[in-house]
Write a protein that holds these residues in place. Structure first.
Motif, PDB file in Angstrom:
ATOM      1  N   LEU A  89       0.994  -1.267   0.361  1.00 21.34           N
ATOM      2  CA  LEU A  89      -0.129  -0.031  -0.521  1.00 21.34           C
ATOM      3  C   LEU A  89       0.694   1.063  -0.033  1.00 21.34           C
ATOM      4  N   LEU A  90       0.525   2.315  -0.229  1.00 19.67           N
ATOM      5  CA  LEU A  90       0.844   3.956  -0.504  1.00 19.67           C
ATOM      6  C   LEU A  90       0.027   4.449  -0.057  1.00 19.67           C
ATOM      7  N   ILE A  91       0.800   5.471   1.207  1.00 17.18           N
ATOM      8  CA  ILE A  91      -0.398   6.712   1.689  1.00 17.18           C
ATOM      9  C   ILE A  91       0.559   7.584   1.809  1.00 17.18           C
ATOM     10  N   PRO A  92       0.419   8.563   0.863  1.00 12.00           N
ATOM     11  CA  PRO A  92       1.262  10.227   0.705  1.00 12.00           C
ATOM     12  C   PRO A  92       0.628  10.330   2.041  1.00 12.00           C
ATOM     13  N   ILE A  93       1.541  11.556   2.812  1.00 16.39           N
ATOM     14  CA  ILE A  93       0.911  11.965   3.109  1.00 16.39           C
ATOM     15  C   ILE A  93       0.938  14.104   3.052  1.00 16.39           C
ATOM     16  N   VAL A  94       0.660  14.641   3.653  1.00 15.45           N
ATOM     17  CA  VAL A  94       0.042  15.259   3.538  1.00 15.45           C
ATOM     18  C   VAL A  94      -0.079  16.472   3.909  1.00 15.45           C
ATOM     19  N   GLU A 197      10.769  10.983  -1.571  1.00 17.79           N
ATOM     20  CA  GLU A 197      10.058  12.443  -1.467  1.00 17.79           C
ATOM     21  C   GLU A 197      10.225  12.544  -3.459  1.00 17.79           C
ATOM     22  N   GLY A 198      10.941  11.503  -3.585  1.00 23.41           N
ATOM     23  CA  GLY A 198      11.254  11.068  -5.682  1.00 23.41           C
ATOM     24  C   GLY A 198       9.655  11.473  -6.738  1.00 23.41           C
ATOM     25  N   PHE A 199       8.941  11.962  -6.628  1.00 27.35           N
ATOM     26  CA  PHE A 199       7.960  12.209  -6.963  1.00 27.35           C
ATOM     27  C   PHE A 199       7.849  13.604  -7.786  1.00 27.35           C
ATOM     28  N   ASP A 200       6.665  13.378  -8.896  1.00 33.24           N
ATOM     29  CA  ASP A 200       5.363  14.012  -9.513  1.00 33.24           C
ATOM     30  C   ASP A 200       5.283  15.014  -8.627  1.00 33.24           C
ATOM     31  N   GLU A 201       4.849  15.823  -8.036  1.00 31.82           N
ATOM     32  CA  GLU A 201       4.018  16.507  -6.515  1.00 31.82           C
ATOM     33  C   GLU A 201       2.341  16.526  -7.523  1.00 31.82           C
ATOM     34  N   ARG A 202       2.922  17.723  -8.405  1.00 33.96           N
ATOM     35  CA  ARG A 202       1.766  17.839  -9.457  1.00 33.96           C
ATOM     36  C   ARG A 202       0.630  16.565 -10.350  1.00 33.96           C
ATOM     37  N   ARG A 203       1.346  15.908 -10.424  1.00 33.19           N
ATOM     38  CA  ARG A 203       0.538  14.355 -11.016  1.00 33.19           C
ATOM     39  C   ARG A 203       0.305  13.871  -9.967  1.00 33.19           C
ATOM     40  N   ASN A 205      -0.840  15.067  -6.640  1.00 34.25           N
ATOM     41  CA  ASN A 205      -2.032  15.994  -6.557  1.00 34.25           C
ATOM     42  C   ASN A 205      -3.043  16.006  -7.161  1.00 34.25           C
ATOM     43  N   LYS A 206      -3.316  15.774  -8.652  1.00 31.75           N
ATOM     44  CA  LYS A 206      -4.270  15.062  -9.803  1.00 31.75           C
ATOM     45  C   LYS A 206      -4.331  14.096  -9.630  1.00 31.75           C
ATOM     46  N   ILE A 207      -4.342  13.395  -9.102  1.00 29.31           N
ATOM     47  CA  ILE A 207      -4.486  11.537  -9.114  1.00 29.31           C
ATOM     48  C   ILE A 207      -5.669  11.293  -7.820  1.00 29.31           C
ATOM     49  N   LEU A 208      -4.729  12.840  -6.430  1.00 27.28           N
ATOM     50  CA  LEU A 208      -5.674  12.363  -5.447  1.00 27.28           C
ATOM     51  C   LEU A 208      -6.562  13.398  -5.241  1.00 27.28           C
ATOM     52  N   ALA A 209      -6.793  14.322  -6.180  1.00 25.95           N
ATOM     53  CA  ALA A 209      -8.043  15.244  -5.788  1.00 25.95           C
ATOM     54  C   ALA A 209      -7.608  16.517  -5.141  1.00 25.95           C
ATOM     55  N   LEU A 210      -6.578  16.257  -4.286  1.00 29.30           N
ATOM     56  CA  LEU A 210      -6.135  17.427  -3.412  1.00 29.30           C
ATOM     57  C   LEU A 210      -6.340  18.376  -2.876  1.00 29.30           C
ATOM     58  N   PRO A 211      -6.270  19.447  -2.585  1.00 31.64           N
ATOM     59  CA  PRO A 211      -6.874  21.271  -2.739  1.00 31.64           C
ATOM     60  C   PRO A 211      -5.773  21.806  -2.827  1.00 31.64           C
ATOM     61  N   ASN A 212      -5.591  22.750  -2.924  1.00 31.80           N
ATOM     62  CA  ASN A 212      -4.654  24.001  -3.646  1.00 31.80           C
ATOM     63  C   ASN A 212      -3.590  24.123  -2.293  1.00 31.80           C
ATOM     64  N   ASP A 213      -3.756  24.198  -1.194  1.00 36.85           N
ATOM     65  CA  ASP A 213      -3.168  24.104  -0.171  1.00 36.85           C
ATOM     66  C   ASP A 213      -2.411  22.859   0.409  1.00 36.85           C
ATOM     67  N   ALA A 214      -2.560  22.249   0.064  1.00 39.78           N
ATOM     68  CA  ALA A 214      -2.191  20.646   0.174  1.00 39.78           C
ATOM     69  C   ALA A 214      -0.643  21.072  -0.038  1.00 39.78           C
ATOM     70  N   ILE A 215       0.422  19.669   1.049  1.00 39.52           N
ATOM     71  CA  ILE A 215       1.729  20.176  -0.026  1.00 39.52           C
ATOM     72  C   ILE A 215       1.707  18.657   0.412  1.00 39.52           C
ATOM     73  N   VAL A 216       2.612  17.510  -0.331  1.00 39.62           N
ATOM     74  CA  VAL A 216       2.539  16.185   0.171  1.00 39.62           C
ATOM     75  C   VAL A 216       4.064  16.092   0.133  1.00 39.62           C
ATOM     76  N   THR A 217       3.714  15.466   1.839  1.00 40.58           N
ATOM     77  CA  THR A 217       4.928  15.408   2.742  1.00 40.58           C
ATOM     78  C   THR A 217       6.507  14.859   2.337  1.00 40.58           C
ATOM     79  N   MET A 218       5.764  13.415   2.348  1.00 37.66           N
ATOM     80  CA  MET A 218       6.137  11.788   1.465  1.00 37.66           C
ATOM     81  C   MET A 218       5.199  10.938   0.932  1.00 37.66           C
ATOM     82  N   ILE A 219       5.461   9.597   0.199  1.00 33.50           N
ATOM     83  CA  ILE A 219       4.469   9.279  -0.143  1.00 33.50           C
ATOM     84  C   ILE A 219       5.635   7.417   0.649  1.00 33.50           C
ATOM     85  N   LEU A 220       4.286   7.037   1.479  1.00 32.03           N
ATOM     86  CA  LEU A 220       4.678   6.435   2.381  1.00 32.03           C
ATOM     87  C   LEU A 220       5.070   4.768   1.795  1.00 32.03           C
ATOM     88  N   GLY A 221       5.767   4.182   1.288  1.00 31.44           N
ATOM     89  CA  GLY A 221       6.092   2.476   1.302  1.00 31.44           C
ATOM     90  C   GLY A 221       5.914   1.938   2.046  1.00 31.44           C
TER      91      GLY A 221
END
Length: 246
Positions: A89-94, A197-203, A205-221
């Motif tokens: 599972l993947l856990i984007p931490i926002v 931390e190596g990811f395309d944040e814009r993509r 954000n789009k995949i998860l439909a995140l709000p404008n103020d969201a910052i993807v701090t990391m994605i946890l595998g």
């Protein structure tokens, strides 16, 4: 799970058990096919949310992704890293920089004791609403910074967060503390993680439909460590270069 949050006296603990968890935690790059039980995930989320955070404003969100199609999209956005493609599972931490006002007022409703001290009520209903407010386009933040510079000539004063960018940093700091809690919790359950931390944040954000103020701090595998899951022995730079005694 025993709830120690209301204990007047801290329970007995074991430094050796904690040391075992910390020293055995590694950024695991490959995972086995063994699934991570849902109750383990839920417990780790609960423990993550017990992390210390600024003014108890809890500027974090956790997206638990198990759906294969979404995981595949996220793995691609993570540049095809093994830690993303083999994770169970993947856990984007926002981090959220704009939830401070809503959560400040929620503290008034969630206060756990029968009576709320006046200083606490004043803080969440007035002081925090001013302190964390950057204003339109950061305009209030600039004014507060000027006020702080003047007041700071005579006495110690809090220096921010003032503007929009400082609020983003503020949110990420508390969220990173929760992320570390989560990683150690998974390790204590016998599972492993890789904070990416190596990811395309814009993509993402789009995949998860995140709000404008969201910052993807990391994605946890997350998953069970594969035999080839660790790429090399761990090392750190000399301790005396980073530790200062005054």
């Amino acid at each position: 799970m025993t709830d120690y949050r209301d204990e007047a006296v801290a329970p007995a603990t074991s430094i050796e058990e904690f040391r075992k968890i910390v020293t055995s935690r590694r950024s695991v790059r490959r995972f086995t096919d063994e699934p991570v039980p849902e109750d383990v995930v839920e417990d780790c989320l609960d423990l993550a949310m017990l992390a210390p955070n600024s003014s108890n404003l809890q500027p974090w969100e956790f997206y638990v992704v198990r759906e294969k199609q979404v995981m595949s999209q996220l793995a691609e956005a993570c540049l095809g890293q093994n830690a993303a493609t083999t994770a169970q599972l993947l856990i984007p931490i926002v981090a959220r920089s704009n939830t401070w006002k809503k959560n400040s007022l929620r503290n008034l409703d969630y206060w756990p004791e029968e009576t709320m001290p006046k200083i606490i009520k004043t803080y969440y209903s007035k002081i925090a609403l001013f302190h964390y407010n950057p204003g339109p386009l950061g305009s209030l933040g600039m004014a507060k910074k000027a006020m702080g510079l003047l007041a700071g000539l005579a006495r110690p004063v809090p220096r921010g967060p003032y503007g929009i960018n400082e609020m983003r940093t503020w949110a990420v700091k508390s969220t990173a503390l929760a992320a570390q809690n989560m990683m150690l919790a998974f390790r204590a359950h016998g599972y492993d993680t890789c904070p990416m931390e190596g990811f395309d944040e814009r993509r993402v954000n789009k995949i998860l439909a995140l709000p404008n103020d969201a910052i993807v701090t990391m994605i946890l595998g997350v998953g069970k460590r594969a035999p080839d899951g660790i790429y090399h022995r761990r090392y750190r730079f000399p301790r005396d270069e980073f530790v200062h005694y005054i």
